[in-house]
Design a protein around this motif. Sequence first.
Motif, PDB file in Angstrom:
ATOM      1  N   UNK A  98      42.026 -21.366  17.372  1.00  0.00           N
ATOM      2  CA  UNK A  98      41.770 -21.740  15.985  1.00  0.00           C
ATOM      3  C   UNK A  98      42.243 -20.785  14.918  1.00  0.00           C
ATOM      4  N   UNK A  99      42.520 -19.522  15.297  1.00  0.00           N
ATOM      5  CA  UNK A  99      42.862 -18.532  14.270  1.00  0.00           C
ATOM      6  C   UNK A  99      44.068 -17.661  14.609  1.00  0.00           C
ATOM      7  N   UNK A 100      44.044 -17.063  15.784  1.00  0.00           N
ATOM      8  CA  UNK A 100      44.984 -15.991  16.117  1.00  0.00           C
ATOM      9  C   UNK A 100      46.428 -16.460  16.039  1.00  0.00           C
ATOM     10  N   UNK A 101      47.217 -15.727  15.292  1.00  0.00           N
ATOM     11  CA  UNK A 101      48.643 -16.015  15.200  1.00  0.00           C
ATOM     12  C   UNK A 101      49.019 -17.052  14.171  1.00  0.00           C
ATOM     13  N   UNK A 102      48.043 -17.661  13.545  1.00  0.00           N
ATOM     14  CA  UNK A 102      48.352 -18.630  12.490  1.00  0.00           C
ATOM     15  C   UNK A 102      48.674 -17.866  11.202  1.00  0.00           C
ATOM     16  N   UNK A 103      49.757 -18.193  10.552  1.00  0.00           N
ATOM     17  CA  UNK A 103      50.067 -17.511   9.291  1.00  0.00           C
ATOM     18  C   UNK A 103      48.917 -17.643   8.291  1.00  0.00           C
ATOM     19  N   UNK A 104      48.375 -16.504   7.907  1.00  0.00           N
ATOM     20  CA  UNK A 104      47.174 -16.446   7.076  1.00  0.00           C
ATOM     21  C   UNK A 104      47.532 -15.902   5.702  1.00  0.00           C
ATOM     22  N   UNK A 105      47.093 -16.621   4.672  1.00  0.00           N
ATOM     23  CA  UNK A 105      47.383 -16.196   3.296  1.00  0.00           C
ATOM     24  C   UNK A 105      46.131 -16.100   2.436  1.00  0.00           C
TER      25      UNK A 105
ATOM     26  N   UNK B 163      55.557 -17.443  25.099  1.00  0.00           N
ATOM     27  CA  UNK B 163      56.434 -18.606  24.995  1.00  0.00           C
ATOM     28  C   UNK B 163      55.868 -19.792  25.777  1.00  0.00           C
ATOM     29  N   UNK B 164      55.117 -19.518  26.836  1.00  0.00           N
ATOM     30  CA  UNK B 164      54.526 -20.574  27.655  1.00  0.00           C
ATOM     31  C   UNK B 164      53.228 -21.137  27.067  1.00  0.00           C
ATOM     32  N   UNK B 165      52.688 -20.492  26.058  1.00  0.00           N
ATOM     33  CA  UNK B 165      51.436 -20.932  25.440  1.00  0.00           C
ATOM     34  C   UNK B 165      51.727 -22.105  24.493  1.00  0.00           C
ATOM     35  N   UNK B 166      50.952 -23.201  24.585  1.00  0.00           N
ATOM     36  CA  UNK B 166      51.220 -24.324  23.685  1.00  0.00           C
ATOM     37  C   UNK B 166      51.089 -23.956  22.210  1.00  0.00           C
ATOM     38  N   UNK B 167      50.335 -22.896  21.915  1.00  0.00           N
ATOM     39  CA  UNK B 167      50.157 -22.498  20.518  1.00  0.00           C
ATOM     40  C   UNK B 167      51.366 -21.750  19.984  1.00  0.00           C
ATOM     41  N   UNK B 168      52.245 -21.289  20.863  1.00  0.00           N
ATOM     42  CA  UNK B 168      53.438 -20.573  20.393  1.00  0.00           C
ATOM     43  C   UNK B 168      54.278 -21.460  19.489  1.00  0.00           C
ATOM     44  N   UNK B 169      54.600 -22.626  19.972  1.00  0.00           N
ATOM     45  CA  UNK B 169      55.424 -23.533  19.189  1.00  0.00           C
ATOM     46  C   UNK B 169      54.686 -24.041  17.958  1.00  0.00           C
ATOM     47  N   UNK B 170      53.399 -24.335  18.119  1.00  0.00           N
ATOM     48  CA  UNK B 170      52.614 -24.838  17.003  1.00  0.00           C
ATOM     49  C   UNK B 170      52.487 -23.817  15.875  1.00  0.00           C
ATOM     50  N   UNK B 171      52.402 -22.538  16.228  1.00  0.00           N
ATOM     51  CA  UNK B 171      52.231 -21.488  15.210  1.00  0.00           C
ATOM     52  C   UNK B 171      53.564 -20.919  14.747  1.00  0.00           C
ATOM     53  N   UNK B 172      54.636 -21.284  15.372  1.00  0.00           N
ATOM     54  CA  UNK B 172      55.949 -20.745  15.001  1.00  0.00           C
ATOM     55  C   UNK B 172      56.405 -21.230  13.636  1.00  0.00           C
ATOM     56  N   UNK B 173      57.023 -20.318  12.919  1.00  0.00           N
ATOM     57  CA  UNK B 173      57.574 -20.650  11.623  1.00  0.00           C
ATOM     58  C   UNK B 173      56.535 -21.000  10.572  1.00  0.00           C
ATOM     59  N   UNK B 174      55.293 -20.664  10.845  1.00  0.00           N
ATOM     60  CA  UNK B 174      54.248 -20.894   9.845  1.00  0.00           C
ATOM     61  C   UNK B 174      53.813 -22.343   9.733  1.00  0.00           C
ATOM     62  N   UNK B 175      54.013 -23.135  10.801  1.00  0.00           N
ATOM     63  CA  UNK B 175      53.694 -24.543  10.711  1.00  0.00           C
ATOM     64  C   UNK B 175      52.283 -24.905  11.149  1.00  0.00           C
ATOM     65  N   UNK B 176      51.567 -23.967  11.801  1.00  0.00           N
ATOM     66  CA  UNK B 176      50.229 -24.355  12.275  1.00  0.00           C
ATOM     67  C   UNK B 176      49.156 -24.028  11.263  1.00  0.00           C
TER      68      UNK B 176
ATOM     69  N   UNK C 230      47.196 -11.065  14.461  1.00  0.00           N
ATOM     70  CA  UNK C 230      46.070 -11.938  14.120  1.00  0.00           C
ATOM     71  C   UNK C 230      46.373 -12.790  12.897  1.00  0.00           C
ATOM     72  N   UNK C 231      47.013 -12.199  11.886  1.00  0.00           N
ATOM     73  CA  UNK C 231      47.300 -12.902  10.634  1.00  0.00           C
ATOM     74  C   UNK C 231      48.601 -13.694  10.688  1.00  0.00           C
ATOM     75  N   UNK C 232      49.249 -13.710  11.850  1.00  0.00           N
ATOM     76  CA  UNK C 232      50.443 -14.531  12.023  1.00  0.00           C
ATOM     77  C   UNK C 232      51.711 -13.973  11.419  1.00  0.00           C
ATOM     78  N   UNK C 233      51.722 -12.710  11.020  1.00  0.00           N
ATOM     79  CA  UNK C 233      52.973 -12.119  10.542  1.00  0.00           C
ATOM     80  C   UNK C 233      53.977 -12.030  11.681  1.00  0.00           C
ATOM     81  N   UNK C 234      53.442 -11.938  12.890  1.00  0.00           N
ATOM     82  CA  UNK C 234      54.269 -11.987  14.095  1.00  0.00           C
ATOM     83  C   UNK C 234      53.644 -13.009  15.034  1.00  0.00           C
ATOM     84  N   UNK C 235      54.486 -13.840  15.634  1.00  0.00           N
ATOM     85  CA  UNK C 235      54.009 -14.841  16.582  1.00  0.00           C
ATOM     86  C   UNK C 235      54.124 -14.241  17.977  1.00  0.00           C
ATOM     87  N   UNK C 236      53.013 -13.693  18.461  1.00  0.00           N
ATOM     88  CA  UNK C 236      52.983 -13.092  19.790  1.00  0.00           C
ATOM     89  C   UNK C 236      52.275 -13.979  20.813  1.00  0.00           C
TER      90      UNK C 236
END
Length: 194
Positions: A23-30, A181-194, A172-178
């Motif tokens: 729900x939170x980790x890696x999501x671009x946070x503003x 690559x195998x995690x379904x949240x990687x693609x969802x959080x990539x590029x600030x889209x999640x 945590x704040x999504x400045x880096x998507x860590x």
Amino acid sequence: MERQTGKRCPWAKTPLEIAYHDGEWGRPLHDEGALFELLELEGFQAGLSWSLILERRAALREAFAGFDPEKLATWGEEDIQKALAAPGVIRNRSKVHCAVTNAQAFLRVREEFGSFDAYLWGWTEGKQLEGGLERMEDTPAQTELSRALSRDLKKRGFKFVGPVIVYSLMQAAGLVNDHLLSCPWHELCGGGTC
């Protein structure tokens, strides 16, 4: 966001860690308040487990005025003593004092840059960096960017902002998507889209 199926990052094991990961980790946070809270939680975590911080998060929020930097910046010794005595708080005097110091520094940065968000995301030119991690053991503890940001935060008066803590904040704040690559949240959080 709908719960995803698949193999999430292996560090998320407990129900609290899974909820945080999904729900939170890696999501671009503003959000300013959420960024300040994350900064403080990362500082409280130093030397402890993230799982413990998640368990005590509600108590920490309550004891620290909802991590409202405007309120914390005005705290005196009586408020600090009250926070130290609150149930569920990490009883580390330095970390409690740090919350007040960091709130004051946070407000100065916000005044200079218009927002802490603008300051923080300015370090990545407003874009999420891609970790590209295949295995958790490939995750860096710190990077050249986290070292530079750590130095700058310290110059601005922040405490408990070493390069490892700063890198954890960046993740945590999504400045880096860590997310792996195998995690379904990687693609969802990539590029600030999640």
